[in-house]
Design a protein around this motif. Structure first.
Motif, PDB file in Angstrom:
ATOM      1  N   ILE A  91      28.073  43.632  61.179  1.00 41.05           N
ATOM      2  CA  ILE A  91      28.698  44.678  60.321  1.00 41.05           C
ATOM      3  C   ILE A  91      29.162  45.950  60.915  1.00 41.05           C
ATOM      4  N   PRO A  93      29.844  49.493  61.925  1.00 42.83           N
ATOM      5  CA  PRO A  93      28.988  50.590  61.721  1.00 42.83           C
ATOM      6  C   PRO A  93      29.454  51.591  60.739  1.00 42.83           C
ATOM      7  N   ASP A  95      30.615  50.732  57.874  1.00 43.21           N
ATOM      8  CA  ASP A  95      30.203  49.998  56.534  1.00 43.21           C
ATOM      9  C   ASP A  95      28.736  50.187  56.415  1.00 43.21           C
ATOM     10  N   PHE A  96      27.988  50.099  57.247  1.00 46.05           N
ATOM     11  CA  PHE A  96      26.489  50.030  57.292  1.00 46.05           C
ATOM     12  C   PHE A  96      25.660  51.144  56.327  1.00 46.05           C
ATOM     13  N   PHE A  99      25.839  49.987  52.649  1.00 46.42           N
ATOM     14  CA  PHE A  99      25.499  48.445  52.582  1.00 46.42           C
ATOM     15  C   PHE A  99      24.045  48.307  51.952  1.00 46.42           C
ATOM     16  N   ASP A 132      32.025  38.368  59.996  1.00 49.27           N
ATOM     17  CA  ASP A 132      31.245  39.719  59.624  1.00 49.27           C
ATOM     18  C   ASP A 132      30.980  39.629  58.007  1.00 49.27           C
ATOM     19  N   TYR A 144      29.960  46.066  66.851  1.00 50.21           N
ATOM     20  CA  TYR A 144      29.019  45.578  65.776  1.00 50.21           C
ATOM     21  C   TYR A 144      27.821  46.101  65.665  1.00 50.21           C
ATOM     22  N   PHE A 145      27.082  46.369  64.543  1.00 50.69           N
ATOM     23  CA  PHE A 145      25.848  46.267  64.259  1.00 50.69           C
ATOM     24  C   PHE A 145      25.203  44.935  63.846  1.00 50.69           C
ATOM     25  N   GLY A 147      22.106  43.354  61.716  1.00 48.58           N
ATOM     26  CA  GLY A 147      21.269  43.525  60.799  1.00 48.58           C
ATOM     27  C   GLY A 147      20.622  42.409  60.300  1.00 48.58           C
ATOM     28  N   ILE A 162      18.078  48.014  63.079  1.00 46.11           N
ATOM     29  CA  ILE A 162      19.517  47.449  63.342  1.00 46.11           C
ATOM     30  C   ILE A 162      19.478  47.504  64.922  1.00 46.11           C
TER      31      ILE A 162
END
Length: 289
Positions: A91, A93, A95-96, A99, A132, A144-145, A147, A162
């Motif tokens: 994802i 970062p 947007d996290f 989420f 993603d 990206y992250f 998770g 994460i």
């Protein structure tokens, strides 16, 4: 016939009032609960259930396929026997923070990597067709992250920890390293290095410190180099260049061989000598940061 103001009428009145109040006392919590359920259903999403089962998450870019299969993920799990399934996802970062576990539970199958064999220590290579969470392809040079969604019983939980994940076209050993130096003179001495892969040779500056600064007056404390044959390290060499140590310059040469462990841990056995004399039974361990 009883008088409206008689004592008996008054007593009956208060008994009736007491019964009504007692009934309302029992009824109010139920009414409040029903009102809360009604308000919550109309005004709120499902709660963001979280988990801390997955931890010590670490990613390594181990290939150059230009998709998610470049990423090797190491992670630990607290109670693996209680977990039905893990779903790894990538994802942006940005947007996290918003989420939720609801969104995580509704991800399409091509936006997560399914893991059903779960141990305390785990190592997983992501699927080549993984996208993603927005459905976009995984591409190079995006920070990206990674998770995890944790499925325990009927609960879909969003893991609280994460990690970063990024793919590039560089060699997986390119980067900065921290570790220790042991020999007949020093024990667990902190060291660092910055390595670059060129052809079949990996080389770069070396520091006798844990923070990439020279111990002895120079920009670095010399250069290390070695050749790589799959997981084997051969022709290791460290050309030590110390500007000021023990009253003057102190140059030296060390040679040895070793191996790569867990893709990013360099373990090298060496010997050599400098102004302090012979260094024997040497062991360098460097781990990529």
């Amino acid at each position: 016939m009883e008088n409206a103001g008689s004592p008996i009428t008054t007593i009956r009145y208060f008994l009736s009032l007491f019964k009504i109040l007692n009934f309302m006392k029992k009824l109010i919590p139920s009414l409040l609960f029903l009102l809360w359920i009604s308000w919550y259903g109309c005004n709120s999403e499902a709660p963001n259930l979280s988990s801390d089962e997955v931890f010590a998450i670490r990613t390594i870019d181990v290939d150059n396929n230009q998709n998610a299969s470049d990423i090797l993920v190491n992670f630990k799990v607290n109670n693996p026997s209680t977990i039905k399934e893990l779903r790894a996802f990538l994802i942006n970062p940005a947007d996290f923070p918003n989420f939720t576990s609801t969104q995580a539970g509704e991800l399409p199958s091509d936006s997560y990597h399914r893991i059903t064999t779960i141990n305390e220590d785990n190592q997983v290579t992501l699927s080549s067709n993984l996208k993603d969470v927005t459905g976009a392809a995984i591409i190079n040079d995006i920070d990206y992250f990674i998770g995890f969604v944790v499925l325990i019983g009927d609960d879909v939980l969003l893991n609280s920890q994460i990690a970063e994940a990024k793919i590039t076209d560089g060699h997986f050993l390119d980067g900065r390293y921290s570790g220790t130096w042991d020999d007949n003179i020093y024990t667990a001495f902190g060291i660092t290095a910055e390595l670059t892969f060129k052809g079949s040779l990996i080389s770069g500056p070396f520091w006798y410190s844990s923070n990439f600064t020279s111990c002895c007056g120079g920009q670095n404390d010399g250069m290390i180099s070695f050749k790589l044959d799959e997981e084997q390290i051969s022709t290791f060499r460290y050309d030590q260049k110390l500007v000021s140590f023990m009253g003057g310059a102190c140059n030296g040469t060390y040679t040895g061989e070793g191996k790569i462990e867990n893709f990013t841990d360099l373990v090298i056995n060496f010997s050599g000598d400098d102004c302090e004399g012979p260094h024997t039974n040497g062991r360098i361990v460097l781990r990529k940061n």
